[in-house]
Every structure is written in structure tokens, then in C-alpha cells.
Scaffold this motif. Sequence first.
Motif, PDB file in Angstrom:
ATOM      1  N   ALA A   1       0.832  -1.212   0.000  1.00  0.00           N
ATOM      2  CA  ALA A   1       0.000   0.000   0.000  1.00  0.00           C
ATOM      3  C   ALA A   1       0.863   1.257   0.000  1.00  0.00           C
ATOM      4  N   LEU A   2       1.903   1.265   0.801  1.00  0.00           N
ATOM      5  CA  LEU A   2       2.773   2.436   0.871  1.00  0.00           C
ATOM      6  C   LEU A   2       3.586   2.615  -0.406  1.00  0.00           C
ATOM      7  N   GLU A   3       4.069   1.512  -0.968  1.00  0.00           N
ATOM      8  CA  GLU A   3       4.817   1.616  -2.231  1.00  0.00           C
ATOM      9  C   GLU A   3       3.926   2.109  -3.359  1.00  0.00           C
ATOM     10  N   ARG A   4       2.693   1.673  -3.398  1.00  0.00           N
ATOM     11  CA  ARG A   4       1.744   2.140  -4.431  1.00  0.00           C
ATOM     12  C   ARG A   4       1.473   3.634  -4.294  1.00  0.00           C
ATOM     13  N   SER A   5       1.647   4.148  -3.084  1.00  0.00           N
ATOM     14  CA  SER A   5       1.417   5.572  -2.837  1.00  0.00           C
ATOM     15  C   SER A   5       2.672   6.404  -3.034  1.00  0.00           C
ATOM     16  N   GLY A   6       3.750   5.771  -3.509  1.00  0.00           N
ATOM     17  CA  GLY A   6       4.947   6.511  -3.859  1.00  0.00           C
ATOM     18  C   GLY A   6       6.046   6.543  -2.811  1.00  0.00           C
ATOM     19  N   TYR A   7       5.917   5.758  -1.768  1.00  0.00           N
ATOM     20  CA  TYR A   7       6.946   5.717  -0.725  1.00  0.00           C
ATOM     21  C   TYR A   7       7.907   4.557  -0.977  1.00  0.00           C
ATOM     22  N   ALA A   8       9.148   4.736  -0.572  1.00  0.00           N
ATOM     23  CA  ALA A   8      10.136   3.654  -0.611  1.00  0.00           C
ATOM     24  C   ALA A   8      10.082   2.971   0.753  1.00  0.00           C
ATOM     25  N   VAL A   9       9.866   1.666   0.769  1.00  0.00           N
ATOM     26  CA  VAL A   9       9.670   0.945   2.027  1.00  0.00           C
ATOM     27  C   VAL A   9      10.695  -0.172   2.169  1.00  0.00           C
ATOM     28  N   SER A  10      11.339  -0.205   3.336  1.00  0.00           N
ATOM     29  CA  SER A  10      12.154  -1.343   3.748  1.00  0.00           C
ATOM     30  C   SER A  10      11.398  -1.975   4.910  1.00  0.00           C
ATOM     31  N   ALA A  11      11.156  -3.278   4.831  1.00  0.00           N
ATOM     32  CA  ALA A  11      10.345  -3.931   5.863  1.00  0.00           C
ATOM     33  C   ALA A  11      11.136  -5.022   6.566  1.00  0.00           C
ATOM     34  N   VAL A  12      10.978  -5.066   7.888  1.00  0.00           N
ATOM     35  CA  VAL A  12      11.626  -6.091   8.711  1.00  0.00           C
ATOM     36  C   VAL A  12      10.576  -6.711   9.631  1.00  0.00           C
ATOM     37  N   ASP A  13      10.910  -7.902  10.147  1.00  0.00           N
ATOM     38  CA  ASP A  13       9.929  -8.633  10.941  1.00  0.00           C
ATOM     39  C   ASP A  13      10.065  -8.453  12.452  1.00  0.00           C
ATOM     40  N   ARG A  14      11.025  -7.637  12.894  1.00  0.00           N
ATOM     41  CA  ARG A  14      11.182  -7.404  14.335  1.00  0.00           C
ATOM     42  C   ARG A  14      12.072  -6.177  14.558  1.00  0.00           C
ATOM     43  N   GLY A  15      11.954  -5.626  15.746  1.00  0.00           N
ATOM     44  CA  GLY A  15      12.715  -4.432  16.082  1.00  0.00           C
ATOM     45  C   GLY A  15      14.207  -4.631  16.042  1.00  0.00           C
ATOM     46  N   THR A  16      14.670  -5.805  16.477  1.00  0.00           N
ATOM     47  CA  THR A  16      16.115  -6.056  16.484  1.00  0.00           C
ATOM     48  C   THR A  16      16.685  -6.095  15.067  1.00  0.00           C
ATOM     49  N   ALA A  17      15.865  -6.361  14.074  1.00  0.00           N
ATOM     50  CA  ALA A  17      16.313  -6.334  12.678  1.00  0.00           C
ATOM     51  C   ALA A  17      16.307  -4.904  12.132  1.00  0.00           C
ATOM     52  N   ALA A  18      15.519  -4.026  12.744  1.00  0.00           N
ATOM     53  CA  ALA A  18      15.424  -2.643  12.272  1.00  0.00           C
ATOM     54  C   ALA A  18      16.627  -1.807  12.684  1.00  0.00           C
ATOM     55  N   LEU A  19      17.142  -2.027  13.878  1.00  0.00           N
ATOM     56  CA  LEU A  19      18.221  -1.171  14.387  1.00  0.00           C
ATOM     57  C   LEU A  19      19.457  -1.108  13.497  1.00  0.00           C
ATOM     58  N   PRO A  20      19.965  -2.240  12.992  1.00  0.00           N
ATOM     59  CA  PRO A  20      21.143  -2.139  12.108  1.00  0.00           C
ATOM     60  C   PRO A  20      20.870  -1.306  10.854  1.00  0.00           C
ATOM     61  N   LEU A  21      19.647  -1.353  10.347  1.00  0.00           N
ATOM     62  CA  LEU A  21      19.305  -0.547   9.168  1.00  0.00           C
ATOM     63  C   LEU A  21      19.297   0.942   9.510  1.00  0.00           C
ATOM     64  N   ILE A  22      18.782   1.266  10.692  1.00  0.00           N
ATOM     65  CA  ILE A  22      18.736   2.668  11.122  1.00  0.00           C
ATOM     66  C   ILE A  22      20.153   3.212  11.302  1.00  0.00           C
ATOM     67  N   GLU A  23      21.063   2.346  11.725  1.00  0.00           N
ATOM     68  CA  GLU A  23      22.451   2.769  11.922  1.00  0.00           C
ATOM     69  C   GLU A  23      23.190   3.002  10.608  1.00  0.00           C
ATOM     70  N   THR A  24      22.759   2.330   9.542  1.00  0.00           N
ATOM     71  CA  THR A  24      23.515   2.410   8.288  1.00  0.00           C
ATOM     72  C   THR A  24      22.798   3.138   7.151  1.00  0.00           C
ATOM     73  N   GLU A  25      21.501   3.350   7.275  1.00  0.00           N
ATOM     74  CA  GLU A  25      20.733   4.002   6.215  1.00  0.00           C
ATOM     75  C   GLU A  25      19.922   5.153   6.792  1.00  0.00           C
ATOM     76  N   ARG A  26      19.447   6.017   5.911  1.00  0.00           N
ATOM     77  CA  ARG A  26      18.611   7.134   6.352  1.00  0.00           C
ATOM     78  C   ARG A  26      17.152   6.828   6.020  1.00  0.00           C
ATOM     79  N   PHE A  27      16.301   6.971   7.031  1.00  0.00           N
ATOM     80  CA  PHE A  27      14.864   6.808   6.855  1.00  0.00           C
ATOM     81  C   PHE A  27      14.168   8.063   7.348  1.00  0.00           C
ATOM     82  N   ASP A  28      13.053   8.392   6.701  1.00  0.00           N
ATOM     83  CA  ASP A  28      12.264   9.551   7.109  1.00  0.00           C
ATOM     84  C   ASP A  28      11.240   9.183   8.175  1.00  0.00           C
ATOM     85  N   LEU A  29      10.808   7.915   8.148  1.00  0.00           N
ATOM     86  CA  LEU A  29       9.755   7.474   9.070  1.00  0.00           C
ATOM     87  C   LEU A  29      10.014   6.048   9.524  1.00  0.00           C
ATOM     88  N   LEU A  30       9.861   5.834  10.818  1.00  0.00           N
ATOM     89  CA  LEU A  30       9.813   4.489  11.378  1.00  0.00           C
ATOM     90  C   LEU A  30       8.345   4.193  11.642  1.00  0.00           C
TER      91      LEU A  30
END
Length: 125
Positions: free
Chosen positions: A20-49
Motif C-alpha cells: 500500500a505504501l509503495e503504491r502511494s509513492g513511498y520507498a519501504v524497507s520492511a523487517v519482521d522485528r525491532g532487532t532487525a530494524a536497528l542495524p538498518l537505522i544505523e547504516t541508512e537514512r529513513f524519514d519514518l519508522l
Amino acid sequence: MIRILLAEDDKVMREYLTRALERSGYAVSAVDRGTAALPLIETERFDLLLTDIVMPEMDGIELAQKASAIAPDMRVMFITGFAAVTLRAGKQMPDARVLSKPFHLRDLVLEVDRMFEVEQVPSRN
């Protein structure tokens, strides 16, 4: 393009929200748990969690607090089906938005759009 990091432990919901978010023009990276999200936040820039609150290993509130320390400009939106958890999220992360399940995908996209409407307005030079 606005980049969203989605942390949602329910596979069907994660895929549904991502589409739904990609169809609305957003770039989405999806993970299945919080512990998987933290390394991405440390290495990439996101506008919204965009995170579910109730997840195994690390709940969404703890994830949001750690993410805010790493990337203070990143916005946060919680999704949850538990009213008591909604209140706790509001107290611990007062600047975050909370969207209660069940919600229509249109409502989610509208909330995300509202969070970024200033950046989406083209400049007039």
C-alpha cells in the motif's frame, strides 16, 4: 523520495502495508522485528519508522526510543491493536503518531501523507 522503515512481525500485515505504501509513492524497507530494524537505522537514512508496538524480542516503543537516539530527525508512527499499549506509547513517545488497528489502508496512507505534506509541496521559485 520519502523512505519508510516498517517493523511488523505479522508477515501478511507487513506485506499488505508495504504494498500500500509503495503504491502511494513511498520507498519501504520492511523487517519482521525491532532487532532487525536497528542495524538498518544505523547504516541508512529513513524519514519514518512505522512500527507495530507489540513484537517479540523488542517492542516498538523500545525500538522507537533507540531509533530516536540514533536518528533524531526520523519521525515515528506506531500501529497497534491494543488500547492500553496506545496510552503507553503516547506517554513515552509524545511526538509519535499512533494508528489503532483495525484501520483501512487509505487511513494509513493519509496519516503518512499528512506527516510529510510540507516536504511534498513543490517549491515555487
